[in-house]
Motif scaffolding. Structure first.
Motif, PDB file in Angstrom:
ATOM      1  N   PHE A   8       0.803  -1.218   0.000  1.00  0.00           N
ATOM      2  CA  PHE A   8       0.000   0.000   0.000  1.00  0.00           C
ATOM      3  C   PHE A   8       0.842   1.278   0.000  1.00  0.00           C
ATOM      4  O   PHE A   8       0.560   2.202  -0.736  1.00  0.00           O
ATOM      5  N   CYS A   9       1.878   1.326   0.852  1.00  0.00           N
ATOM      6  CA  CYS A   9       2.667   2.560   0.956  1.00  0.00           C
ATOM      7  C   CYS A   9       4.064   2.427   0.334  1.00  0.00           C
ATOM      8  O   CYS A   9       4.821   3.392   0.321  1.00  0.00           O
ATOM      9  N   GLN A  10       4.427   1.261  -0.152  1.00  0.00           N
ATOM     10  CA  GLN A  10       5.707   0.986  -0.815  1.00  0.00           C
ATOM     11  C   GLN A  10       6.917   1.256   0.078  1.00  0.00           C
ATOM     12  O   GLN A  10       8.013   1.453  -0.415  1.00  0.00           O
ATOM     13  N   ARG A  11       6.753   1.268   1.397  1.00  0.00           N
ATOM     14  CA  ARG A  11       7.890   1.397   2.313  1.00  0.00           C
ATOM     15  C   ARG A  11       8.338   0.013   2.748  1.00  0.00           C
ATOM     16  O   ARG A  11       7.552  -0.939   2.746  1.00  0.00           O
ATOM     17  N   HIS A  12       9.598  -0.107   3.129  1.00  0.00           N
ATOM     18  CA  HIS A  12      10.119  -1.378   3.628  1.00  0.00           C
ATOM     19  C   HIS A  12       9.846  -1.448   5.131  1.00  0.00           C
ATOM     20  O   HIS A  12      10.343  -0.647   5.903  1.00  0.00           O
ATOM     21  N   HIS A  30       2.186   0.055  11.063  1.00  0.00           N
ATOM     22  CA  HIS A  30       2.871   1.305  10.726  1.00  0.00           C
ATOM     23  C   HIS A  30       1.869   2.332  10.220  1.00  0.00           C
ATOM     24  O   HIS A  30       0.775   1.994   9.786  1.00  0.00           O
ATOM     25  N   ASP A  31       2.263   3.598  10.302  1.00  0.00           N
ATOM     26  CA  ASP A  31       1.404   4.705   9.872  1.00  0.00           C
ATOM     27  C   ASP A  31       1.558   4.944   8.377  1.00  0.00           C
ATOM     28  O   ASP A  31       2.632   4.746   7.815  1.00  0.00           O
ATOM     29  N   PRO A  32       0.498   5.406   7.709  1.00  0.00           N
ATOM     30  CA  PRO A  32       0.632   5.758   6.295  1.00  0.00           C
ATOM     31  C   PRO A  32       1.506   6.999   6.140  1.00  0.00           C
ATOM     32  O   PRO A  32       1.599   7.827   7.051  1.00  0.00           O
ATOM     33  N   THR A  33       2.138   7.146   4.996  1.00  0.00           N
ATOM     34  CA  THR A  33       3.047   8.270   4.770  1.00  0.00           C
ATOM     35  C   THR A  33       2.305   9.602   4.702  1.00  0.00           C
ATOM     36  O   THR A  33       2.857  10.639   5.048  1.00  0.00           O
ATOM     37  N   PHE A  39      -5.257  12.904   7.818  1.00  0.00           N
ATOM     38  CA  PHE A  39      -5.953  12.486   9.028  1.00  0.00           C
ATOM     39  C   PHE A  39      -5.706  13.379  10.239  1.00  0.00           C
ATOM     40  O   PHE A  39      -6.297  13.152  11.293  1.00  0.00           O
ATOM     41  N   GLY A  40      -4.834  14.353  10.129  1.00  0.00           N
ATOM     42  CA  GLY A  40      -4.545  15.221  11.272  1.00  0.00           C
ATOM     43  C   GLY A  40      -3.855  14.471  12.384  1.00  0.00           C
ATOM     44  O   GLY A  40      -2.895  13.764  12.159  1.00  0.00           O
ATOM     45  N   ASP A  41      -4.356  14.610  13.607  1.00  0.00           N
ATOM     46  CA  ASP A  41      -3.743  13.951  14.757  1.00  0.00           C
ATOM     47  C   ASP A  41      -4.382  12.601  15.084  1.00  0.00           C
ATOM     48  O   ASP A  41      -4.040  11.994  16.094  1.00  0.00           O
ATOM     49  N   VAL A  44      -4.104   6.497  12.864  1.00  0.00           N
ATOM     50  CA  VAL A  44      -4.556   5.686  11.733  1.00  0.00           C
ATOM     51  C   VAL A  44      -3.388   4.841  11.276  1.00  0.00           C
ATOM     52  O   VAL A  44      -2.275   5.328  11.125  1.00  0.00           O
ATOM     53  N   SER A  45      -3.630   3.561  11.052  1.00  0.00           N
ATOM     54  CA  SER A  45      -2.586   2.668  10.552  1.00  0.00           C
ATOM     55  C   SER A  45      -2.714   2.503   9.047  1.00  0.00           C
ATOM     56  O   SER A  45      -3.790   2.665   8.484  1.00  0.00           O
ATOM     57  N   CYS A  46      -1.607   2.167   8.401  1.00  0.00           N
ATOM     58  CA  CYS A  46      -1.609   1.895   6.968  1.00  0.00           C
ATOM     59  C   CYS A  46      -2.478   0.660   6.710  1.00  0.00           C
ATOM     60  O   CYS A  46      -2.550  -0.246   7.542  1.00  0.00           O
TER      61      CYS A  46
END
Length: 85
Positions: A8-12, A30-33, A39-41, A44-46
């Motif tokens: 989804f976020c293409q991070r390792h 992990h959190d989305p980029t 989403f502000g404060d 939210v997880s990826c």
């Protein structure tokens, strides 16, 4: 832990092993980029968090290595103990 690309976020992201499923791992949460902008404060997880993915290199059979007899004798300590590593 091995790192696998989140689809989804293409991070390792680190992937922990899943019991009973060799070569499978669960991505760490992990959190989305784009979290601050969208989403502000809010926490939210990826969408890829906790997904089960293929883990490269894990679950492989260990290989036996030939050991030289003379080198093996040098590893024995004074009390008859042997170094394991």
């Amino acid at each position: 832990m091995p790192r696998v690309e989140c689809e989804f976020c293409q991070r390792h992201i680190a992937a922990g092993m899943v019991a009973g499923r060799p070569r499978k791992g669960r991505l760490w949460q992990h959190d989305p980029t784009e979290r601050p902008e969208l989403f502000g404060d809010a926490l939210v997880s990826c969408a890829g968090s906790l997904a089960i993915v293929d883990v490269p290199g894990s679950g492989a059979q260990m290989e036996l290595v030939e050991v030289d007899e003379q080198a093996d004798e040098a590893l024995v300590g004074p009390l008859g103990t042997m170094a394991l590593f």
